[in-house]
Design an enzyme around this catalytic site. Structure first.
Site, PDB file in Angstrom:
ATOM      1  N   GLY A  48       0.651  -1.365   0.160  1.00 56.68           N
ATOM      2  CA  GLY A  48      -0.036  -0.134  -0.004  1.00 56.68           C
ATOM      3  C   GLY A  48       0.567   1.338  -0.126  1.00 56.68           C
ATOM      4  N   ASP A 107      -5.354   2.366  10.623  1.00 50.11           N
ATOM      5  CA  ASP A 107      -6.918   2.206  11.098  1.00 50.11           C
ATOM      6  C   ASP A 107      -7.047   1.712  12.639  1.00 50.11           C
ATOM      7  OD1 ASP A 107      -9.390   1.519  10.836  1.00 50.11           O
ATOM      8  OD2 ASP A 107      -9.456  -0.144   9.617  1.00 50.11           O
ATOM      9  N   PHE A 156     -13.990   2.855   4.210  1.00 53.31           N
ATOM     10  CA  PHE A 156     -12.969   2.220   3.374  1.00 53.31           C
ATOM     11  C   PHE A 156     -12.599   3.041   2.274  1.00 53.31           C
ATOM     12  CE2 PHE A 156     -11.389  -0.834   0.754  1.00 53.31           C
ATOM     13  CZ  PHE A 156     -10.532  -1.602   1.715  1.00 53.31           C
ATOM     14  N   ASP A 163      -5.796  -0.477  -1.905  1.00 49.61           N
ATOM     15  CA  ASP A 163      -6.555  -1.323  -2.655  1.00 49.61           C
ATOM     16  C   ASP A 163      -7.844  -1.998  -1.959  1.00 49.61           C
ATOM     17  OD1 ASP A 163      -5.182  -3.129  -0.673  1.00 49.61           O
ATOM     18  OD2 ASP A 163      -5.854  -4.980  -1.999  1.00 49.61           O
TER      19      ASP A 163
HETATM   20  P1  IMP Z   1      -4.486  -1.410  10.819  1.00 48.40           P
HETATM   21  O1  IMP Z   1      -3.587  -2.503  11.278  1.00 48.40           O
HETATM   22  O2  IMP Z   1      -6.070  -1.873  11.383  1.00 48.40           O
HETATM   23  O3  IMP Z   1      -4.153   0.037  11.439  1.00 48.40           O
HETATM   24  O4  IMP Z   1      -4.644  -1.566   9.367  1.00 48.40           O
HETATM   25  C1  IMP Z   1      -3.743  -0.865   8.609  1.00 48.40           C
HETATM   26  C2  IMP Z   1      -3.590  -1.951   7.256  1.00 48.40           C
HETATM   27  O5  IMP Z   1      -5.235  -2.224   6.801  1.00 48.40           O
HETATM   28  C3  IMP Z   1      -3.245  -0.906   6.079  1.00 48.40           C
HETATM   29  O6  IMP Z   1      -1.748  -0.955   5.938  1.00 48.40           O
HETATM   30  C4  IMP Z   1      -4.287  -1.138   4.861  1.00 48.40           C
HETATM   31  O7  IMP Z   1      -3.345  -2.074   4.253  1.00 48.40           O
HETATM   32  C5  IMP Z   1      -5.173  -1.711   5.286  1.00 48.40           C
HETATM   33  N1  IMP Z   1      -6.423  -0.753   5.617  1.00 48.40           N
HETATM   34  C6  IMP Z   1      -6.801  -0.021   6.563  1.00 48.40           C
HETATM   35  N2  IMP Z   1      -7.918   0.634   6.186  1.00 48.40           N
HETATM   36  C7  IMP Z   1      -7.870   0.567   4.822  1.00 48.40           C
HETATM   37  C8  IMP Z   1      -8.885   1.040   3.752  1.00 48.40           C
HETATM   38  O8  IMP Z   1      -9.729   1.941   4.002  1.00 48.40           O
HETATM   39  N3  IMP Z   1      -8.838   0.835   2.504  1.00 48.40           N
HETATM   40  C9  IMP Z   1      -7.443   0.081   2.076  1.00 48.40           C
HETATM   41  N4  IMP Z   1      -6.761  -0.642   2.990  1.00 48.40           N
HETATM   42  C10 IMP Z   1      -7.023  -0.281   4.269  1.00 48.40           C
HETATM   43 MG    MG Z   2      -1.146  -2.143   3.887  1.00 48.02          MG
END
Ligand code: IMP
Ligand code: MG
Length: 185
Positions: A48, A107, A156, A163
């Protein structure tokens, strides 16, 4: 302009290309000033962060090296798996280095928490984070994330590296998808 075509899949553009580019330039200037006299190692989190990172490093004026890690991601779903797995580790030894982790989006913060623990254990001289998007604006990330591009609502999003099922990473803007895209039409 890509912003004006192919409107069938997206619902709303949150961040137009020009807005992203302007902010990325600002972040690059800030990072260059902060790392004056040093040669940081930028660690991009695949896949990403690739688009963001490639634009960002071109606004960084100090000598900078690039390395990459891959961690497990959502797969073809919009919910976090809650499991972080390292699919590709660093090629460089980061002991004593100034490490700047480049992430696409924060996130839940789970991925970053895990990475900071993992990288911190390898004794870098410094360890900072630069994230393009911060989703859960209510969560306090100040202590963890030094550089943040944009706070966005808890929706999202795709584009500019992000992606849905490996699609839409190449969009120059960040947008939400129409509900029928999730349902597979
Ligand atoms: P976290 O561990 O919940 O902070 O998620 C982080 C990872 O989830 C990011 O590096 C993304 O790959 C994926 N992610 C979280 N939210 C989104 C979104 O809205 N669109 C696409 N990928 C997301
Ligand atoms: Mg990612």
């Amino acid at each position: 302009m890509r912003d004006e075509v192919e409107t069938d899949f997206y619902e709303r553009i949150l961040l137009p290309s020009e807005t992203i580019q302007a902010r990325v330039a600002e972040l690059g200037e800030q990072i260059s000033a902060d790392y004056g006299g040093r040669a940081p190692l930028a660690v991009g989190i695949l896949r990403g962060a690739v688009v963001f990172m490639s634009d960002l490093v071109r606004h960084i004026t100090v000598p900078i090296e690039l390395d990459f890690m891959a961690v497990s991601s959502y797969g073809k779903t919009t919910k976090t798996s809650g499991v972080v797995r390292i699919m590709k580790d660093l090629d460089e030894d980061i002991k004593g280095r100034d490490v700047l982790v480049i992430e696409d989006i924060l996130d839940t913060g789970l991925t970053l928490d895990y990475l900071m623990g993992y990288l911190g254990a390898r004794e870098p001289a410094s360890l900072e984070v630069c994230v393009l998007l911060n989703k859960q604006c209510s969560r306090d990330i100040e202590t963890k994330v030094k550089y943040c591009g944009f706070d966005i609502p808890d929706e999202f999003v795709v584009g500019y590296g992000l992606d849905f099922g490996e699609h839409y990473r190449n969009l120059p803007f960040v947008c939400t998808l129409k509900p029928e895209v999730y349902r597979g039409k």
